[in-house]
Design a protein around this motif. Structure first.
Motif, PDB file in Angstrom:
ATOM      1  N   ARG A  39      36.986  36.531  22.141  1.00 20.20           N
ATOM      2  CA  ARG A  39      36.437  36.808  23.464  1.00 20.20           C
ATOM      3  C   ARG A  39      35.249  37.745  23.385  1.00 20.20           C
ATOM      4  N   CYS A  40      34.286  37.533  24.279  1.00 24.16           N
ATOM      5  CA  CYS A  40      33.117  38.396  24.384  1.00 24.16           C
ATOM      6  C   CYS A  40      33.536  39.740  24.977  1.00 24.16           C
ATOM      7  N   THR A  41      33.122  40.821  24.343  1.00 27.00           N
ATOM      8  CA  THR A  41      33.453  42.150  24.859  1.00 27.00           C
ATOM      9  C   THR A  41      32.579  42.530  26.049  1.00 27.00           C
ATOM     10  N   TYR A  42      31.514  41.758  26.308  1.00 29.74           N
ATOM     11  CA  TYR A  42      30.623  42.041  27.429  1.00 29.74           C
ATOM     12  C   TYR A  42      31.114  41.375  28.716  1.00 29.74           C
ATOM     13  N   CYS A  43      31.419  40.041  28.645  1.00 34.35           N
ATOM     14  CA  CYS A  43      31.780  39.330  29.866  1.00 34.35           C
ATOM     15  C   CYS A  43      33.125  38.621  29.798  1.00 34.35           C
ATOM     16  N   GLN A 122      27.406  33.498  42.777  1.00 36.16           N
ATOM     17  CA  GLN A 122      26.634  34.523  43.489  1.00 36.16           C
ATOM     18  C   GLN A 122      27.546  35.510  44.213  1.00 36.16           C
ATOM     19  N   LEU A 123      28.779  35.110  44.507  1.00 38.97           N
ATOM     20  CA  LEU A 123      29.728  36.025  45.160  1.00 38.97           C
ATOM     21  C   LEU A 123      30.331  37.029  44.184  1.00 38.97           C
ATOM     22  N   PHE A 124      30.371  36.656  42.886  1.00 39.25           N
ATOM     23  CA  PHE A 124      31.073  37.470  41.901  1.00 39.25           C
ATOM     24  C   PHE A 124      30.166  38.060  40.821  1.00 39.25           C
ATOM     25  N   GLU A 125      28.875  37.754  40.835  1.00 38.67           N
ATOM     26  CA  GLU A 125      27.991  38.121  39.723  1.00 38.67           C
ATOM     27  C   GLU A 125      27.878  39.621  39.479  1.00 38.67           C
ATOM     28  N   LYS A 126      28.152  40.441  40.458  1.00 33.10           N
ATOM     29  CA  LYS A 126      28.033  41.893  40.272  1.00 33.10           C
ATOM     30  C   LYS A 126      29.372  42.564  39.980  1.00 33.10           C
ATOM     31  N   ASP A 127      30.454  41.797  39.979  1.00 35.16           N
ATOM     32  CA  ASP A 127      31.782  42.352  39.741  1.00 35.16           C
ATOM     33  C   ASP A 127      32.138  42.183  38.272  1.00 35.16           C
ATOM     34  N   MET A 128      32.056  43.267  37.504  1.00 33.94           N
ATOM     35  CA  MET A 128      32.271  43.212  36.060  1.00 33.94           C
ATOM     36  C   MET A 128      33.734  42.943  35.684  1.00 33.94           C
ATOM     37  N   TYR A 129      34.655  43.012  36.647  1.00 33.65           N
ATOM     38  CA  TYR A 129      36.054  42.698  36.359  1.00 33.65           C
ATOM     39  C   TYR A 129      36.292  41.187  36.332  1.00 33.65           C
ATOM     40  N   SER A 153      39.620  37.805  31.221  1.00 34.08           N
ATOM     41  CA  SER A 153      39.938  39.116  30.643  1.00 34.08           C
ATOM     42  C   SER A 153      40.886  39.925  31.517  1.00 34.08           C
ATOM     43  N   ASN A 154      40.693  39.869  32.831  1.00 31.60           N
ATOM     44  CA  ASN A 154      41.481  40.713  33.733  1.00 31.60           C
ATOM     45  C   ASN A 154      42.487  39.935  34.568  1.00 31.60           C
ATOM     46  N   GLY A 155      42.698  38.682  34.249  1.00 29.45           N
ATOM     47  CA  GLY A 155      43.778  37.909  34.833  1.00 29.45           C
ATOM     48  C   GLY A 155      43.504  37.302  36.194  1.00 29.45           C
ATOM     49  N   THR A 156      44.263  36.233  36.438  1.00 25.52           N
ATOM     50  CA  THR A 156      44.319  35.567  37.734  1.00 25.52           C
ATOM     51  C   THR A 156      45.769  35.680  38.181  1.00 25.52           C
ATOM     52  N   PHE A 157      45.975  36.094  39.429  1.00 22.46           N
ATOM     53  CA  PHE A 157      47.315  36.349  39.934  1.00 22.46           C
ATOM     54  C   PHE A 157      47.546  35.542  41.199  1.00 22.46           C
ATOM     55  N   LEU A 158      48.745  34.998  41.330  1.00 20.80           N
ATOM     56  CA  LEU A 158      49.148  34.305  42.540  1.00 20.80           C
ATOM     57  C   LEU A 158      50.356  35.036  43.098  1.00 20.80           C
ATOM     58  N   ASN A 159      50.185  35.631  44.266  1.00 18.79           N
ATOM     59  CA  ASN A 159      51.224  36.464  44.881  1.00 18.79           C
ATOM     60  C   ASN A 159      51.728  37.532  43.902  1.00 18.79           C
ATOM     61  N   ILE A 179      41.654  37.248  41.919  1.00 15.84           N
ATOM     62  CA  ILE A 179      40.725  37.004  40.827  1.00 15.84           C
ATOM     63  C   ILE A 179      40.335  38.388  40.325  1.00 15.84           C
ATOM     64  N   ALA A 180      40.980  38.830  39.239  1.00 14.42           N
ATOM     65  CA  ALA A 180      40.815  40.210  38.737  1.00 14.42           C
ATOM     66  C   ALA A 180      41.186  41.180  39.850  1.00 14.42           C
ATOM     67  N   ASN A 181      40.199  41.885  40.418  1.00 15.40           N
ATOM     68  CA  ASN A 181      40.458  42.898  41.440  1.00 15.40           C
ATOM     69  C   ASN A 181      40.149  42.421  42.861  1.00 15.40           C
ATOM     70  N   ILE A 182      39.916  41.132  43.049  1.00 19.04           N
ATOM     71  CA  ILE A 182      39.542  40.592  44.362  1.00 19.04           C
ATOM     72  C   ILE A 182      40.697  39.759  44.905  1.00 19.04           C
ATOM     73  N   ASN A 183      41.243  40.170  46.054  1.00 18.61           N
ATOM     74  CA  ASN A 183      42.344  39.453  46.698  1.00 18.61           C
ATOM     75  C   ASN A 183      41.794  38.492  47.748  1.00 18.61           C
ATOM     76  N   LEU A 184      42.230  37.235  47.661  1.00 22.58           N
ATOM     77  CA  LEU A 184      41.788  36.197  48.583  1.00 22.58           C
ATOM     78  C   LEU A 184      43.003  35.524  49.211  1.00 22.58           C
ATOM     79  N   GLN A 185      42.977  35.362  50.518  1.00 21.51           N
ATOM     80  CA  GLN A 185      44.049  34.649  51.198  1.00 21.51           C
ATOM     81  C   GLN A 185      43.777  33.158  51.133  1.00 21.51           C
TER      82      GLN A 185
END
Length: 190
Positions: A39-43, A122-129, A153-159, A179-185
């Motif tokens: 895995r890339c340590t950058y992204c 474009q919604l996620f390009e600035k979120d390094m997580y 790297s930071n996981g995908t979670f469902l409930n 999606i990492a640190n972003i919660n979506l309904q």
């Protein structure tokens, strides 16, 4: 010039091997950084040899040539057209929404969710997580809309349950997809 991740010497860009220590070099398939490991340590993207990257590029070019009418989601009109074509085909409409972050995503079958790739980048390009290629949406007749983690790297979670990579999990109305640190309904309209 790039720095060899093994011996730290400067070498020519796009080299297959370090001309100082002889180690095979790997490049991130998402951001292009040179590194070692899987895995890339950058992204968080997958590391590949130059030959693997060239083969992937050829496959992508061939796929783009076969699918030149791929949908675009850069405008609200395109979102309406995509949504209407999904409804016309009998596929329920999927929306992923965060009112706090002012995000509303219309589901596209096969779409990548990521910081560097996919129609929502474009919604996620600035979120390094969020990884460069984080997750993928898809629709199947048996399970309906599903989400698949793509070795993020930071996981995908469902409930709040972490998804195993490359295993599709069905989405239900009002699920919380993280999606990492972003919660979506999850909103599914039949």
């Amino acid at each position: 010039m790039i720095t060899c991740p093994f011996c730290k010497e400067e070498i020519e860009e796009n080299s297959c091997y370090c001309d100082q220590c002889g180690q095979a070099l790997f490049y991130c398939s998402s951001c292009g950084h040179v590194g070692s490991g899987r895995r890339c340590t950058y992204c968080g993207g997958i590391m590949m040899s130059v030959q693997e990257l060239e083969a992937q590029s050829q496959r992508t070019t061939m796929a783009e040539n076969l699918n030149t009418a791929a949908p675009s989601v850069t405008t609200s009109r395109a979102n309406v057209e995509i949504s209407q074509s999904l409804i016309d085909s009998g596929v329920p409409r999927l929306s992923l929404v965060s009112h706090q972050l002012n995000i509303s995503i219309q589901g596209i079958n096969g779409a990548i969710i990521g910081r560097r790739q996919g129609p929502y980048r474009q919604l996620f390009e600035k979120d390094m997580y969020v990884s460069g290629v984080h997750a993928q949406l898809f629709y199947s007749q048996e399970s309906g809309w599903c989400i698949m983690d793509k070795h993020s790297s930071n996981g995908t979670f469902l409930n709040r349950k972490k998804l195993q990579a490359d295993m599709g999990m069905p989405l239900k109305n009002n699920d919380i997809l993280s999606i990492a640190n972003i919660n979506l309904q999850v909103l599914i309209n039949t």
